[in-house]
Design a protein around this motif. Sequence first.
Motif: not given
Length: 595
Positions: A319-338
């Motif tokens: 919920e914090i990540l959703r509410a604070q988009p800046s936390l992942m502005a420089n972050g890439f969410a890895l997903s080996y399958y999708s």
Amino acid sequence: MVFIGQWRRISEEVSTRPTSSSYIWGGRTSPIPFVVFHAIHYLRLISPLQWIKFVVRRRMSARPTTNLRPDFPSAFTEWYFLSVLALTLCLYLTRAPSHPALLTLEWVLLIEANVWIFYYLLLRGFLETRYTIFHPAEYLLTFPIVLASVATLAALITGRPINELLVDAVGNPQKGDAVGVGVAVASLFYLGVAISVVLSSHPGIKTRSPQNLVIIGAGDVTINRTLPGLLALGYDRDDILVVTADEATQGDRATIERRAARLLVAPPDQVLRTSLRERSPTVIASPTAAHFGQVTQLADAGVPFAVEKPIVWSRAEREILRAQPSLMANGFALSYYSLEKALPLTYIMNPLPVYRRFLISEPASLIRSTELAAARETLGDLVSARVELLEGVSRSPRGQQRLWTELPGTLRPFVETTVHPLLVIRHVTGEAAPRWDSCVIGRYAPRAREILDATGQEIAPTWIEAHGTIGDARISMRVGKYVPDALTRRQASFEFTHGGITCDFDARTATVVVGGETLGTVGIGGGSLRTNYAVLMSMFIEFSLNGWGAVRFDDLPRQLDALDWWDDLCSRVEAVGVPCHSYENAPPDAPATPL
């Protein structure tokens, strides 16, 4: 060994060690900056001022600061060099007799003053990219005091009057006077430094962002996926630094050092310091419980980073990540399958141009956006979705390997594997959450006994078959570890009103069928792209160098949704009290428990 380790930590606090990105350019160690930067590092260790800074910073460690370490007030530096100047002037004016100890001190102070000029006024910006000073005039006003100390010390050491040294300094040494010539040459250096200090407000030459990579964590994913993927993309040993905690196994450390990367072992609370110092793109491959804290620190520092799935552990963190988009502005969410094994399906459902360059199709025309969009619309509404991810014993955890993914003994840690099928389903069905109807869960008995004997703890379930609905569509997933090799499979099938899509995750293909006829197959391209993690790492490197561009192309929002779905399923399992069936030679063949 303990003494050596303590000395190494203390020396790095006294004098900042050069980061690898300051002398590894284009994947190769450049000898001149390597020698110069390390020479400055070791010469600073004999500086009394640096040791004074070390003591003061230890005492001021609790004070907040914008730097990576406690501030050292500029007034202290000014008073120090004023004291040095006063001492040397007293020695010069009193014509104190020379003594070996006194001569040694004079040489130390002379070396210190010159190293201070060379480092702080010329080189520091190349080595400490995040450093700040208290005021723009700080170095400009301190430099003349340090230079006066140099002149006085030179007079004491050479035994020459200062007025003769000044004549040498302006370029008029006596013929054949080697010392005078040396002073004249040194004066040109000081003139250059003075000009540099005066002009220090100009922006300077722009350099490229560091292209070395830091990997946090030395486990199975790093060794068997991330490193091979980077090597396939052309990275070599000097491009990659793996930082791990002390508890990493000796076998893992040896494999990394032998195979592909430099290895740095650090205490758990210090593994991130290297990324913050190096300012290089960072891959977070540590245990999930550590992700959120590492994400927030790297986000605050502005370092581009990628984070392994699951991105965070708890719903509150999501919920914090959703509410604070800046936390992942420089972050890439890895997903080996999708974003790799199921990328053809992802592209069919979400045809972002950045995915296109990794894909091919048969027939070749199918990959074109207009034809693929027409096929997708012709399929109609989703009727059912089924995803199977069944791993054999050889691909499941052994010994203490990835034990943190199997503890504690509740269903929730199994998310390390179940996040993959949930993400695949999320790509096809959209945001609506599933309504879970029934499930079967199981635990592989030999592994359970092994860990119980070793740790006294029960492991998490290793099998789940769950069924539910999303709108009018039926969904199901079967996920298992320690499955007999004859039963292993990694595949998915989606039925629509006018056709279907089948995915082979091992072949990395998605086949589209409309009205009973096969339109074609989309798959990952050949060559280096077939290496595990090559596609995923290529996407991350593209992002770290060029940013998101017009649209975000990782899996962050969908992964957050998929993790919420898993939490909902776990909560239903706990509320109902679904039994966990033991199995050995085959997955549990038990009736599903209604939810």
